[in-house]
Design an enzyme around this catalytic site. Structure first.
Site, PDB file in Angstrom:
ATOM      1  CG  HIS A 259      -2.109   0.885   1.050  1.00  0.00           C
ATOM      2  ND1 HIS A 259      -2.048   2.241   1.241  1.00  0.00           N
ATOM      3  CD2 HIS A 259      -3.384   0.611   0.663  1.00  0.00           C
ATOM      4  CE1 HIS A 259      -3.235   2.761   0.991  1.00  0.00           C
ATOM      5  NE2 HIS A 259      -4.069   1.806   0.634  1.00  0.00           N
ATOM      6  CG  ASP A 313      -8.554  -4.549  -2.892  1.00  0.00           C
ATOM      7  OD1 ASP A 313      -9.745  -4.395  -2.601  1.00  0.00           O
ATOM      8  OD2 ASP A 313      -7.898  -3.743  -3.570  1.00  0.00           O
TER       9      ASP A 313
HETATM   10  N1  ACO Z   1       4.120  -7.670  -4.204  1.00  0.00           N
HETATM   11  C1  ACO Z   1       5.470  -7.660  -4.303  1.00  0.00           C
HETATM   12  N2  ACO Z   1       6.229  -6.560  -4.148  1.00  0.00           N
HETATM   13  C2  ACO Z   1       5.587  -5.410  -3.868  1.00  0.00           C
HETATM   14  C3  ACO Z   1       4.192  -5.356  -3.716  1.00  0.00           C
HETATM   15  C4  ACO Z   1       3.460  -6.539  -3.894  1.00  0.00           C
HETATM   16  N3  ACO Z   1       2.129  -6.567  -3.798  1.00  0.00           N
HETATM   17  N4  ACO Z   1       3.833  -4.091  -3.439  1.00  0.00           N
HETATM   18  C5  ACO Z   1       4.975  -3.369  -3.396  1.00  0.00           C
HETATM   19  N5  ACO Z   1       6.030  -4.169  -3.661  1.00  0.00           N
HETATM   20  C6  ACO Z   1       7.450  -3.771  -3.721  1.00  0.00           C
HETATM   21  C7  ACO Z   1       7.791  -3.255  -5.119  1.00  0.00           C
HETATM   22  O1  ACO Z   1       8.213  -4.259  -5.978  1.00  0.00           O
HETATM   23  C8  ACO Z   1       8.875  -2.259  -4.794  1.00  0.00           C
HETATM   24  O2  ACO Z   1      10.044  -2.971  -4.526  1.00  0.00           O
HETATM   25  P1  ACO Z   1      11.497  -2.340  -4.881  1.00  0.00           P
HETATM   26  O3  ACO Z   1      11.593  -1.106  -4.050  1.00  0.00           O
HETATM   27  O4  ACO Z   1      12.450  -3.422  -4.503  1.00  0.00           O
HETATM   28  O5  ACO Z   1      11.451  -2.033  -6.342  1.00  0.00           O
HETATM   29  C9  ACO Z   1       8.425  -1.641  -3.474  1.00  0.00           C
HETATM   30  O6  ACO Z   1       7.626  -2.663  -2.861  1.00  0.00           O
HETATM   31  C10 ACO Z   1       7.577  -0.392  -3.662  1.00  0.00           C
HETATM   32  O7  ACO Z   1       6.506  -0.710  -4.535  1.00  0.00           O
HETATM   33  P2  ACO Z   1       5.737   0.374  -5.399  1.00  0.00           P
HETATM   34  O8  ACO Z   1       4.886  -0.315  -6.397  1.00  0.00           O
HETATM   35  O9  ACO Z   1       6.700   1.399  -5.914  1.00  0.00           O
HETATM   36  O10 ACO Z   1       4.886   1.077  -4.259  1.00  0.00           O
HETATM   37  P3  ACO Z   1       3.580   1.902  -4.471  1.00  0.00           P
HETATM   38  O11 ACO Z   1       3.370   2.686  -3.253  1.00  0.00           O
HETATM   39  O12 ACO Z   1       3.571   2.619  -5.766  1.00  0.00           O
HETATM   40  O13 ACO Z   1       2.515   0.701  -4.623  1.00  0.00           O
HETATM   41  C11 ACO Z   1       0.611  -0.566  -4.678  1.00  0.00           C
HETATM   42  C12 ACO Z   1       1.377   0.530  -3.937  1.00  0.00           C
HETATM   43  C13 ACO Z   1       0.287  -0.095  -6.118  1.00  0.00           C
HETATM   44  C14 ACO Z   1      -0.691  -0.808  -3.947  1.00  0.00           C
HETATM   45  C15 ACO Z   1       1.462  -1.848  -4.734  1.00  0.00           C
HETATM   46  O14 ACO Z   1       1.766  -2.273  -3.440  1.00  0.00           O
HETATM   47  C16 ACO Z   1       0.788  -2.946  -5.531  1.00  0.00           C
HETATM   48  O15 ACO Z   1       0.854  -2.937  -6.757  1.00  0.00           O
HETATM   49  N6  ACO Z   1       0.131  -3.921  -4.852  1.00  0.00           N
HETATM   50  C17 ACO Z   1      -0.561  -5.005  -5.494  1.00  0.00           C
HETATM   51  C18 ACO Z   1      -1.916  -4.543  -6.018  1.00  0.00           C
HETATM   52  C19 ACO Z   1      -2.900  -4.301  -4.895  1.00  0.00           C
HETATM   53  O16 ACO Z   1      -3.084  -5.118  -4.011  1.00  0.00           O
HETATM   54  N7  ACO Z   1      -3.589  -3.152  -4.990  1.00  0.00           N
HETATM   55  C20 ACO Z   1      -4.625  -2.773  -4.023  1.00  0.00           C
HETATM   56  C21 ACO Z   1      -4.191  -1.620  -3.178  1.00  0.00           C
HETATM   57  S1  ACO Z   1      -5.455  -1.188  -2.022  1.00  0.00           S
HETATM   58  C22 ACO Z   1      -6.562  -0.344  -2.947  1.00  0.00           C
HETATM   59  O17 ACO Z   1      -6.268   0.271  -3.920  1.00  0.00           O
HETATM   60  C23 ACO Z   1      -7.957  -0.355  -2.521  1.00  0.00           C
END
Ligand code: ACO
Length: 383
Positions: A259, A313
């Protein structure tokens, strides 16, 4: 060199009193009230009133609000005809977005700064979204839509319109709490998208239809659906390490984890996990919940230290799945709840409006000569 913040991460886009998140400590409040308290004591409609009007309603106000919502649940025949004409294999979020935009053609709401217009529009949208979702779910498989029943609660009526059965009150209560937990969440992508639209003084139907489009994506609301597909693909506990390894190697996300704001487990996921566990215990059989717990344990060991933990979620889909609801309806259900928060932000935006018009950092060329068509040598098969 100008500062640039991809995804506007950490940049405040508005001042708001609708909700508050403390991502370090896992705190979420709607209008100052903790979501755990609302989950325990409130109902979705009372919470929607709180979000819209910044206070809990009196008994009489809640009765009037509930009755106004019940009176506006029906949808026009032409909207049902519109839903019938959409491709049955199309995603219900697209049907919802299209039909909400169409609602605005039936109920013009141009005077967005008038209180009466705002109230009636909010009532219509909160009342009609469940009817639209349930109607499309039935029409796409050739069944007639089921008209809403005024004598049923908000949650009961939705489940009734979906299944033609009056649900068990305990199940309807769990569903109602899920709606409370999804009703609002500060400046997320769909809320921001709705606010950008509101800042042009477009009517609330257009605002909500923008927000629905943004909620659909798998990085946002669409993750609840993706979680079920993921758990079905994993299928058994022994396959979890292999699945996670493959995703990490391919730099893909594990759905339902991570998140932008929370660095601890999402407080909504904690409440929903308890419901998922309760439903498993009551059914006396294991559902995807057991597998989900094992995925959570393995993710905790691998990336918990980086603050990547279950979000809202992760467990919501498991609850809806257990209730027998089709997977592609999970995100529309999210929208049915979030409409309350979207409207609250939309009305704040109308009140103190400033058109959103961010800047950009241009990285393209300048003074590029215009080449005549017959002088262009680059060979491309397709544009
Ligand atoms: N699985 C694996 N690695 C992850 C995940 C995940 N679900 N989420 C974040 N990371 C890692 C990334 O790979 C990244 O790693 P790095 O720094 O080594 O490159 C780091 O954590 C940061 O991730 P970002 O995507 O840059 O973080 P951001 O704040 O943009 O992402 C997000 C938030 C989009 C929710 C992300 O965690 C994600 O894509 N999760 C999966 C989809 C999901 O569950 N979405 C629902 C969110 S809740 C909602 O919207 C109601």
């Amino acid at each position: 060199m100008r500062d640039f913040f991809p995804g506007l991460a950490g940049i405040p886009a508005a001042k708001s009193s609708v909700s508050f998140v403390d991502g370090e400590h896992g705190i979420l409040e709607y209008r100052g009230i903790r979501i755990e308290d609302l989950a325990e004591h409130s109902s979705f409609l009372e919470t929607a009133f709180l979000l819209l009007f910044n206070r809990l309603p009196t008994k009489l106000e809640l009765e009037h609000f509930t009755s106004d919502i019940a009176q506006h649940r029906r949808i026009k025949y032409s909207i049902t005809d519109l839903l019938k004409s959409l491709p049955e294999q199309g995603h219900p979020m697209d049907a919802l977005q299209a039909s909400v935009a169409a609602l605005g053609m039936f109920y013009p709401a141009d005077h967005v700064r008038e209180e009466a217009t705002r109230y009636l529009t909010a009532v219509r949208l909160i009342a009609k979204l469940p009817t639209l979702v349930a109607a499309f779910a039935r029409l796409r498989r050739g069944d007639e839509s089921i008209p809403p029943r005024d004598d049923l609660s908000y949650a009961e009526n939705f489940l009734y319109m979906l299944t033609e059965k009056i649900p068990d009150p305990a199940l309807a209560k769990i569903f109602d709490v899920c709606l409370i937990l999804h009703a609002e969440h500060t400046m997320n992508a769909s809320t921001f998208s709705g606010m950008v639209t509101a800042s042009t003084l477009a009517d609330p139907y257009t605002v909500i239809s923008s927000a629905i489009g943004t909620l659909k994506g798998p990085l946002h609301g669409g993750a609840n659906e993706a979680v079920i597909h993921m758990l079905e693909e994993i299928a058994s506990e022994d396959r979890i390490p292999m699945y996670i390894d493959k995703k990490f190697t391919n730099k893909e996300k594990i759905m339902g984890f991570g998140h932008r704001i929370y660095k601890v487990k999402d407080p909504r996921a904690i409440v929903m996990q308890a419901f998922a566990q309760q439903l498993d215990a009551e059914a006396g059989s294991h559902s995807l919940f057991t597998l989900a717990r094992a995925v959570e344990a393995q993710m905790e060991a691998r990336v918990g230290g980086k603050g990547i933990r279950p979000n809202v979620d992760f467990y919501s889909g498991i609850i809806y799945h257990r209730m027998g609801i089709e997977t592609d309806l999970f995100t529309p259900i999210f929208a049915m709840a979030r409409v309350a928060g979207w409207l609250a932000h939309c009305f704040e935006q109308y009140q103190e409006n400033h058109l959103f018009r961010p800047d950009q950092i241009y990285e393209g060329p300048h003074h590029r000569p215009y080449e005549q068509l017959d002088q262009r040598t680059t060979v491309r098969r397709k544009p």
